[in-house]
Design a protein around this motif. Structure first.
Motif, PDB file in Angstrom:
ATOM      1  N   MET A 193      24.176  41.943  52.733  1.00  0.00           N
ATOM      2  CA  MET A 193      24.821  41.340  51.587  1.00  0.00           C
ATOM      3  C   MET A 193      26.147  40.740  52.041  1.00  0.00           C
ATOM      4  N   GLN A 194      26.304  39.484  51.774  1.00  0.00           N
ATOM      5  CA  GLN A 194      27.537  38.782  52.110  1.00  0.00           C
ATOM      6  C   GLN A 194      28.602  39.110  51.059  1.00  0.00           C
ATOM      7  N   ILE A 195      29.842  39.304  51.492  1.00  0.00           N
ATOM      8  CA  ILE A 195      30.937  39.618  50.578  1.00  0.00           C
ATOM      9  C   ILE A 195      31.987  38.521  50.654  1.00  0.00           C
ATOM     10  N   LEU A 196      32.317  37.960  49.482  1.00  0.00           N
ATOM     11  CA  LEU A 196      33.326  36.908  49.367  1.00  0.00           C
ATOM     12  C   LEU A 196      34.428  37.386  48.435  1.00  0.00           C
ATOM     13  N   HIS A 197      35.593  36.731  48.509  1.00  0.00           N
ATOM     14  CA  HIS A 197      36.723  37.063  47.640  1.00  0.00           C
ATOM     15  C   HIS A 197      37.223  35.794  46.977  1.00  0.00           C
ATOM     16  N   ALA A 198      37.439  35.857  45.662  1.00  0.00           N
ATOM     17  CA  ALA A 198      37.985  34.714  44.924  1.00  0.00           C
ATOM     18  C   ALA A 198      39.499  34.847  44.878  1.00  0.00           C
ATOM     19  N   SER A 199      40.208  33.798  45.309  1.00  0.00           N
ATOM     20  CA  SER A 199      41.666  33.827  45.241  1.00  0.00           C
ATOM     21  C   SER A 199      42.206  32.856  44.196  1.00  0.00           C
ATOM     22  N   THR A 200      41.323  32.001  43.653  1.00  0.00           N
ATOM     23  CA  THR A 200      41.716  31.066  42.598  1.00  0.00           C
ATOM     24  C   THR A 200      40.541  30.917  41.629  1.00  0.00           C
ATOM     25  N   PRO A 201      40.806  30.434  40.414  1.00  0.00           N
ATOM     26  CA  PRO A 201      39.696  30.149  39.506  1.00  0.00           C
ATOM     27  C   PRO A 201      38.705  29.134  40.090  1.00  0.00           C
ATOM     28  N   ASP A 202      39.189  28.201  40.894  1.00  0.00           N
ATOM     29  CA  ASP A 202      38.289  27.233  41.533  1.00  0.00           C
ATOM     30  C   ASP A 202      37.361  27.909  42.539  1.00  0.00           C
ATOM     31  N   ASP A 203      37.884  28.877  43.309  1.00  0.00           N
ATOM     32  CA  ASP A 203      37.043  29.665  44.230  1.00  0.00           C
ATOM     33  C   ASP A 203      35.930  30.357  43.446  1.00  0.00           C
ATOM     34  N   VAL A 260      36.534  39.961  42.659  1.00  0.00           N
ATOM     35  CA  VAL A 260      37.536  39.257  41.861  1.00  0.00           C
ATOM     36  C   VAL A 260      38.580  40.284  41.419  1.00  0.00           C
ATOM     37  N   ARG A 261      39.771  40.170  41.973  1.00  0.00           N
ATOM     38  CA  ARG A 261      40.819  41.162  41.730  1.00  0.00           C
ATOM     39  C   ARG A 261      41.777  40.672  40.645  1.00  0.00           C
ATOM     40  N   LEU A 262      42.004  41.518  39.656  1.00  0.00           N
ATOM     41  CA  LEU A 262      42.881  41.211  38.534  1.00  0.00           C
ATOM     42  C   LEU A 262      44.270  40.785  39.000  1.00  0.00           C
ATOM     43  N   GLU A 263      44.808  41.483  39.988  1.00  0.00           N
ATOM     44  CA  GLU A 263      46.157  41.176  40.464  1.00  0.00           C
ATOM     45  C   GLU A 263      46.253  39.793  41.098  1.00  0.00           C
ATOM     46  N   VAL A 264      45.136  39.235  41.526  1.00  0.00           N
ATOM     47  CA  VAL A 264      45.142  37.911  42.146  1.00  0.00           C
ATOM     48  C   VAL A 264      44.915  36.817  41.100  1.00  0.00           C
ATOM     49  N   LEU A 265      43.911  36.978  40.246  1.00  0.00           N
ATOM     50  CA  LEU A 265      43.578  35.920  39.289  1.00  0.00           C
ATOM     51  C   LEU A 265      44.258  36.078  37.932  1.00  0.00           C
ATOM     52  N   GLY A 266      44.766  37.237  37.632  1.00  0.00           N
ATOM     53  CA  GLY A 266      45.573  37.414  36.442  1.00  0.00           C
ATOM     54  C   GLY A 266      44.821  37.901  35.216  1.00  0.00           C
ATOM     55  N   GLU A 267      45.591  38.529  34.324  1.00  0.00           N
ATOM     56  CA  GLU A 267      45.008  39.093  33.109  1.00  0.00           C
ATOM     57  C   GLU A 267      44.420  38.029  32.196  1.00  0.00           C
ATOM     58  N   ASP A 268      45.052  36.858  32.116  1.00  0.00           N
ATOM     59  CA  ASP A 268      44.532  35.793  31.253  1.00  0.00           C
ATOM     60  C   ASP A 268      43.140  35.354  31.701  1.00  0.00           C
ATOM     61  N   PHE A 269      42.942  35.251  33.007  1.00  0.00           N
ATOM     62  CA  PHE A 269      41.623  34.879  33.545  1.00  0.00           C
ATOM     63  C   PHE A 269      40.584  35.910  33.119  1.00  0.00           C
ATOM     64  N   PHE A 270      40.910  37.183  33.262  1.00  0.00           N
ATOM     65  CA  PHE A 270      39.988  38.263  32.888  1.00  0.00           C
ATOM     66  C   PHE A 270      39.707  38.235  31.385  1.00  0.00           C
ATOM     67  N   ARG A 271      40.765  38.065  30.576  1.00  0.00           N
ATOM     68  CA  ARG A 271      40.590  38.012  29.120  1.00  0.00           C
ATOM     69  C   ARG A 271      39.709  36.843  28.705  1.00  0.00           C
ATOM     70  N   ASP A 272      39.910  35.690  29.343  1.00  0.00           N
ATOM     71  CA  ASP A 272      39.105  34.497  29.023  1.00  0.00           C
ATOM     72  C   ASP A 272      37.622  34.723  29.302  1.00  0.00           C
ATOM     73  N   LEU A 273      37.302  35.618  30.223  1.00  0.00           N
ATOM     74  CA  LEU A 273      35.905  35.954  30.529  1.00  0.00           C
ATOM     75  C   LEU A 273      35.360  37.034  29.593  1.00  0.00           C
ATOM     76  N   GLY A 274      36.219  37.558  28.731  1.00  0.00           N
ATOM     77  CA  GLY A 274      35.786  38.607  27.814  1.00  0.00           C
ATOM     78  C   GLY A 274      35.712  39.969  28.460  1.00  0.00           C
ATOM     79  N   LEU A 275      36.394  40.154  29.578  1.00  0.00           N
ATOM     80  CA  LEU A 275      36.379  41.449  30.262  1.00  0.00           C
ATOM     81  C   LEU A 275      37.321  42.404  29.551  1.00  0.00           C
ATOM     82  N   ARG A 276      36.814  43.588  29.264  1.00  0.00           N
ATOM     83  CA  ARG A 276      37.599  44.582  28.542  1.00  0.00           C
ATOM     84  C   ARG A 276      38.029  45.740  29.425  1.00  0.00           C
TER      85      ARG A 276
END
Length: 115
Positions: free
Chosen positions: A1-11, A58-74
């Motif tokens: 399994m390949q593992i990637l990390h998102a550092s921006t919303p574009d990633d 996808v780490r909250l500290e990198v992409l931010g709480e607003d990004f997580f909220r916009d995805l509906g993550l609780r």
């Protein structure tokens, strides 16, 4: 399994578009359940069920709480399964390796297995 990390919303968006069978691990650093899920994912990664899958971290500290909220993550951790860019399932909280394998089999079966 390949593992990637998102550092921006574009990633994040590019990875969703590029990988037809994708697990997304939404997590944060100070979350005990997230560390436990990491251990489950590491064990799952060595199984046959993980063949051909990509895991996007996808780490909250990198992409931010607003990004997580916009995805509906609780909550973190949350594991989402994407098939062809569309979310097929969302698993909130800790998941054991067997639970991950069952969800992958149910929602991310390959075309060969579907036939």
């Amino acid at each position: 399994m390949q593992i990637l990390h998102a550092s921006t919303p574009d990633d994040y968006a590019a990875t969703l578009a590029a990988h037809p069978r994708l697990l997304v691990d939404y997590y944060k650093d100070d979350c005990p359940g997230c560390r436990m899920l990491d251990m489950s994912l590491a064990k799952f990664a060595t199984s046959d069920d993980a063949a051909g899958l990509v895991l996007l971290k996808v780490r909250l500290e990198v992409l931010g709480e607003d990004f997580f909220r916009d995805l509906g993550l609780r909550q973190t951790p949350t594991l989402a399964l994407y098939r062809d860019g569309t979310e097929a399932a969302r698993l909130a909280g800790f998941q054991a390796p067997g639970q991950i394998a069952r969800a992958v089999g149910l929602y991310l079966a390959t075309a060969t297995a579907d036939a």
